[in-house]
Write a protein that holds these residues in place. Structure first.
Motif, PDB file in Angstrom:
ATOM      1  N   THR A 111      67.699  14.534  39.812  1.00 46.26           N
ATOM      2  CA  THR A 111      67.142  15.765  40.344  1.00 46.26           C
ATOM      3  C   THR A 111      66.546  16.615  39.231  1.00 46.26           C
ATOM      4  OG1 THR A 111      67.726  17.950  41.261  1.00 46.26           O
ATOM      5  CG2 THR A 111      69.533  16.620  40.391  1.00 46.26           C
ATOM      6  N   MET A 112      65.303  17.003  39.385  1.00 45.07           N
ATOM      7  CA  MET A 112      64.635  17.828  38.377  1.00 45.07           C
ATOM      8  C   MET A 112      65.293  19.203  38.251  1.00 45.07           C
ATOM      9  SD  MET A 112      61.236  19.425  40.204  1.00 45.07           S
ATOM     10  CE  MET A 112      61.311  20.871  39.150  1.00 45.07           C
ATOM     11  N   LEU A 113      65.957  19.650  39.311  1.00 41.77           N
ATOM     12  CA  LEU A 113      66.638  20.942  39.276  1.00 41.77           C
ATOM     13  C   LEU A 113      68.040  20.823  38.664  1.00 41.77           C
ATOM     14  CD1 LEU A 113      65.663  22.409  42.773  1.00 41.77           C
ATOM     15  CD2 LEU A 113      64.701  22.979  40.528  1.00 41.77           C
ATOM     16  N   ARG A 114      68.440  19.604  38.413  1.00 42.58           N
ATOM     17  CA  ARG A 114      69.760  19.306  37.840  1.00 42.58           C
ATOM     18  C   ARG A 114      70.890  19.804  38.754  1.00 42.58           C
ATOM     19  NH1 ARG A 114      66.599  21.048  33.696  1.00 42.58           N
ATOM     20  NH2 ARG A 114      67.602  23.091  33.534  1.00 42.58           N
ATOM     21  N   SER A 115      72.092  19.383  38.439  1.00 45.36           N
ATOM     22  CA  SER A 115      73.231  19.718  39.283  1.00 45.36           C
ATOM     23  C   SER A 115      74.435  20.020  38.407  1.00 45.36           C
ATOM     24  CB  SER A 115      73.543  18.560  40.238  1.00 45.36           C
ATOM     25  OG  SER A 115      74.573  18.905  41.123  1.00 45.36           O
ATOM     26  N   ALA A 116      75.373  20.760  38.961  1.00 48.40           N
ATOM     27  CA  ALA A 116      76.579  21.100  38.200  1.00 48.40           C
ATOM     28  C   ALA A 116      77.697  21.497  39.155  1.00 48.40           C
ATOM     29  CB  ALA A 116      76.301  22.255  37.238  1.00 48.40           C
TER      30      ALA A 116
END
Length: 319
Positions: free
Chosen positions: A66-71
């Motif tokens: 995901t280009m928005l990244r995750s956490a």
């Protein structure tokens, strides 16, 4: 509604980028501004929010992750954390949020909706464990990754006349193991939805050996037990020497399949429509090949549906 945001949360799944792309471009087509929230709910709390343009999502439809990244974000489970997130949304003039992820991400969306922020939830998880939808984004790609691994392992299993145990992901859902096991011709499939019977597994192995079969493939979902533990049980009970393959996070990566790209695009666009037209908190899904929206509360209403007939068929075909 004039401005919305999109975020990805939880475990990544192939096709998330395609969904983000669809949300951004559909929103712009509809005359809305759209902001990207980086690092999931943690980014929402920290204000990692940027306005996205058409070019922001160019050349990402074919990329995994995901280009928005995750956490992970334990802070969002607190009242204080959610208040910080709400403050950031108001600061940026955001009136609705598209949440792309699994059931944990959807629970966060439910909490946001209680604070007056409507959310449209797009199911993206390789586990395929979301109530209300037949398929989630990422499942098809992960399934094909597992099948490819099974085919390769079967080659070496045949060469060395061995029993291989392959452990696949899925948390507490057995869809990935069941579909991959049936498609890959596994002799035994262990899933959380069905109680496993060790004597039955042993009998299947004996029956195969008796008719001259030189190898066997056993698929075990991580929600049942580890492949190593099953290997130990088979060795103790019958002295069977097995080889273990844990596929792990390889199942989450890779370029999304055509099917995942298509449903991600459909889900993302429908999420924007739901926010623009109704402003209600909903989940997006697919039933009988039709994209639809439904009450988000349904996602948390019991366990996801289990295809009992498919499990029965897998046993019938592996006699």
């Amino acid at each position: 509604m004039k401005k919305i945001a999109v975020l990805t949360s939880g475990g990544d799944a192939p096709g998330m980028n395609a969904a983000v792309r669809a949300v951004v471009r559909k929103a712009i087509y509809e005359g809305l501004e759209v902001a990207g929230v980086y690092n999931g709910y943690q980014g929402l709390i920290d204000g990692k929010i940027e306005l996205l343009q058409l070019g922001s999502v160019g050349d990402i439809i074919q990329r995994g992750g995901t280009m928005l990244r995750s956490a992970r974000c334990p802070e969002f489970t607190t009242v204080e954390g959610r208040e910080k997130a709400l403050k950031q949304l108001k600061l940026h003039g955001i009136e609705g949020v598209v949440v792309i992820g699994g059931d944990g991400s959807f629970r966060g969306a439910m909490e946001l909706s209680k604070l007056g922020i409507p959310c449209a939830c797009v199911p993206a998880t390789i586990d395929n464990d979301i109530n209300g939808t037949d398929f989630t984004i990422g499942f098809d790609t992960a399934l094909n990754t597992v099948i490819d691994a099974i085919d390769k392992i079967r080659d070496t299993a045949t060469s060395h006349e061995r029993t291989f145990i392959i452990e696949v992901m899925g948390r507490n859902a057995g869809d990935l193991a069941l579909w991959a096991g049936l498609a890959g011709g596994a002799e035994t499939i262990l899933i959380p939805e069905e109680t496993y019977d060790l004597p039955d597994i042993l009998e299947r192995l004996r029956r195969g050996t008796h008719r001259g079969k030189k190898h066997s493939i056993i698929i075990v979902a991580e929600g049942v037990m580890s492949a190593s533990l099953l290997a130990e049980k088979l060795n103790v009970e019958e002295g069977i020497d097995t080889r273990v393959s844990v596929l792990g996070h390889i199942q989450r990566g890779g370029s999304p399949s055509a099917r995942d790209r298509v449903i991600a695009s459909q889900f993302g666009a429908r999420a924007v429509e739901a926010l623009k037209n109704g402003g209600k908190t909903v989940a997006i899904g697919m039933k009988n090949h039709q994209v639809a929206e439904y009450d988000l509360a349904r996602v948390f209403d019991g366990d996801s549906e289990f295809e009992k007939e498919m499990y029965t068929l897998s046993k019938e075909l592996s006699i």
